[in-house]
Design an enzyme around this catalytic site. Structure first.
Site, mmCIF file in Angstrom:
data_model
loop_
_atom_site.group_PDB
_atom_site.id
_atom_site.type_symbol
_atom_site.label_atom_id
_atom_site.label_comp_id
_atom_site.label_asym_id
_atom_site.label_seq_id
_atom_site.Cartn_x
_atom_site.Cartn_y
_atom_site.Cartn_z
ATOM 1 N NE ARG A 20 -3.812 -2.317 1.998
ATOM 2 C CZ ARG A 20 -5.025 -2.400 2.483
ATOM 3 N NH1 ARG A 20 -5.473 -1.478 3.295
ATOM 4 N NH2 ARG A 20 -5.806 -3.407 2.183
ATOM 5 C CB SER A 187 -18.298 0.542 3.630
ATOM 6 O OG SER A 187 -17.077 -0.100 3.871
ATOM 7 C CE LYS A 246 -15.323 4.903 8.357
ATOM 8 N NZ LYS A 246 -15.424 3.451 8.415
ATOM 9 C CB THR A 275 -7.638 5.036 25.807
ATOM 10 O OG1 THR A 275 -6.921 5.749 24.801
ATOM 11 C CG2 THR A 275 -9.110 5.141 25.499
ATOM 12 C CB THR A 276 -6.257 10.298 26.691
ATOM 13 O OG1 THR A 276 -5.118 10.000 27.502
ATOM 14 C CG2 THR A 276 -6.598 11.776 26.824
HETATM 15 C C1 LIG Z 1 -14.598 2.573 9.373
HETATM 16 C C2 LIG Z 1 -15.396 1.510 10.031
HETATM 17 C C3 LIG Z 1 -15.396 1.345 11.419
HETATM 18 C C4 LIG Z 1 -14.428 2.093 12.293
HETATM 19 O O1 LIG Z 1 -14.780 3.413 12.443
HETATM 20 P P1 LIG Z 1 -13.612 4.477 12.746
HETATM 21 O O2 LIG Z 1 -14.323 5.568 13.432
HETATM 22 O O3 LIG Z 1 -13.021 4.834 11.430
HETATM 23 O O4 LIG Z 1 -12.635 3.781 13.637
HETATM 24 C C5 LIG Z 1 -16.261 0.461 11.998
HETATM 25 N N1 LIG Z 1 -17.112 -0.282 11.246
HETATM 26 C C6 LIG Z 1 -17.120 -0.185 9.904
HETATM 27 C C7 LIG Z 1 -18.065 -1.017 9.135
HETATM 28 C C8 LIG Z 1 -16.244 0.691 9.263
HETATM 29 O O5 LIG Z 1 -16.222 0.756 7.937
#
Ligand SMILES: *Cc1c(COP(=O)(O)O)cnc(C)c1O
Length: 431
Positions: A20, A187, A246, A275-276
């Site tokens: 990658r 996705s 997202k 974790t913080t």
């Molecule tokens: C991206 C993703 C996550 C993780 O989310 P992040 O906030 O990016 O860590 C969880 N589940 C699915 C299906 C995803 O595509």
């Protein structure tokens, strides 16, 4: 030195064509969807076609303003874990907003969606005695990590296959604690789970439903709560997991569920406890984004119009698409080297950024490009993309699709549910 072990691993990855390379990009908040791309000593503007900031909320002036002003007022970091430093007020506000979004008692925020899945599934599976987790075969790596961490028994049902799921539920018996873990919108394929029918099975066999709505929150349903809201079944899902990174354009993850479930995970999950906490400025920006998208269906409609136009343009150009059920347009290539070459050509020749999707994100032999139009991709950009893909397909000898002139679904049906519109398209081929 043991360095050669790592080197030979990387050599293997390279040989398979799936090494990658990450582009050096700087998104331009004032001119979405442009980003500045640096390649050696060259620097040029490219159009980003593969961002998960699906609605461009990461550059929304209200969201940026909330982040900047909160940072100025409260400083940058959270100052510790929530156990050590308490809850920042901004995180409390965000959790209340998320609980309301999904119409649940409570919500709990994590560093990321990955951590949310890992913590929630890990804790649920560990604390339910003799728990059996039924997991869709296409579930995200973070759900798989949570299920593994829980130590619970796991059975994997074929993707969206209700008969297979039902057989497993029946076999487990009514009294064994069971969790059905699945996503609303997958996705990489862009397809959607039959949530309502999975809830029917969960009720029939006494199982908890755990739904990852990461790719749907902000985008679907009247208030942007996701596919479960669109389908009118949000109250039937026990745990909804989402991301703030997202559709909401910031960063962080969460679950929304019954207060006892949230309180248990808060009390028991190491990846929550040790974790913080999320910085207040991040929480404030995320809150602003959630609040805005709750009331602004206009953003969702603008998004859908451009998604629809993109699909029509690709269809007219004969570019194959794997699914037309969601805002994600996966374009199959089927070979890791060709996929990377297509991506490189698009970037270098046409200034279009489309990251190749290779193993292990998708199975070998199903390598693809994944197109995610935003409301900011204008009609000219869409035409340019279709033309560029045609040229790349020609150059690399990739397979074109026979041109299909059947009517397509009205874009609004994707946000608000097909049923309202289906009478208009009764009998029409959804392609
Ligand atoms: C991206 C993703 C996550 C993780 O989310 P992040 O906030 O990016 O860590 C969880 N589940 C699915 C299906 C995803 O595509």
């Amino acid at each position: 030195m043991l360095r050669h072990h790592f080197q030979s691993y990387l050599d293997g990855v390279r040989r398979e064509g799936r090494y990658r390379i990450f582009a050096d990009l700087e998104r331009d908040a004032a001119r979405p969807p442009y980003a500045r791309w640096r390649d050696g000593s060259n620097c040029r503007d490219v159009v980003v076609w593969c961002s998960n900031d699906y609605l461009g909320m990461g550059r929304h002036p209200l969201v940026i303003d909330a982040m900047v002003k909160t940072a100025q007022r409260t400083g940058t970091g959270a100052g510790g874990t929530r156990n050590i430093s308490g809850n920042s007020h901004a995180v409390i506000t965000l959790e209340a907003e998320l609980a309301d979004l999904h119409r649940k008692d409570a919500a709990l925020v994590f560093s990321s969606g990955y951590v949310a899945n890992e913590a929630a599934l890990g804790t649920i599976g560990r604390l339910l005695p003799d728990c059996l987790i039924l997991s869709d075969e296409r579930n995200h790596a973070s759900m798989i990590a949570g299920i593994r961490a829980s130590g619970a028994d796991k059975q994997i049902f074929r993707h969206n296959d209700l008969d297979h799921l039902e057989t497993m539920l029946r076999h487990a018996g009514h009294f064994r604690p069971k969790v059905i873990a699945f996503e609303s919108l997958y996705s990489m394929d862009g397809d959607i789970a039959p949530i309502s029918r999975i809830c029917d099975l969960a009720e029939k066999f006494g199982a908890i439903t755990y739904l990852d709505e990461v790719h749907a929150v902000g985008l679907y349903g009247a208030r942007g709560a996701g596919i479960a809201e669109r389908d009118g079944v949000m109250d039937r899902v026990d745990v909804i997991e989402g991301t703030l990174a997202k559709g909401f354009g910031v960063v962080g993850g969460y679950i929304a569920a019954d207060a006892v479930i949230c309180d248990t995970i808060r009390s028991a999950a190491p990846s929550f406890i040790f974790t913080t906490a999320m910085p207040p400025a991040v929480a404030a920006a995320a809150t602003q984004s959630v609040v805005h998208l709750k009331k602004s269906i206009a953003v969702r409609i603008a998004h859908w119009l451009q998604v629809d136009k993109t699909r029509r343009a690709l269809r007219n150009a004969g570019i194959p698409m794997m699914s037309l059920e969601s805002h994600i347009i996966p374009v199959p290539v089927g070979d890791p080297d060709l996929c990377r070459e297509a991506s490189t050509l698009l970037m270098e020749k046409f200034g279009l950024y489309l990251q190749p999707i290779n193993y292990p994100t998708v199975p070998r032999g199903t390598e693809r490009l994944r197109i995610t139009p935003t409301p900011f991709h204008n009609d000219q950009m869409i035409e340019d993309l279709a033309n560029a893909l045609c040229e790349v397909w020609d150059t690399l000898g990739l397979r074109f699709e026979a041109i299909n002139r059947a009517p397509m679904l009205h874009p609004h049906s994707f946000i608000t549910g097909a049923s309202q519109y289906s009478h208009r398209y009764a009998g029409a081929n959804p392609l």
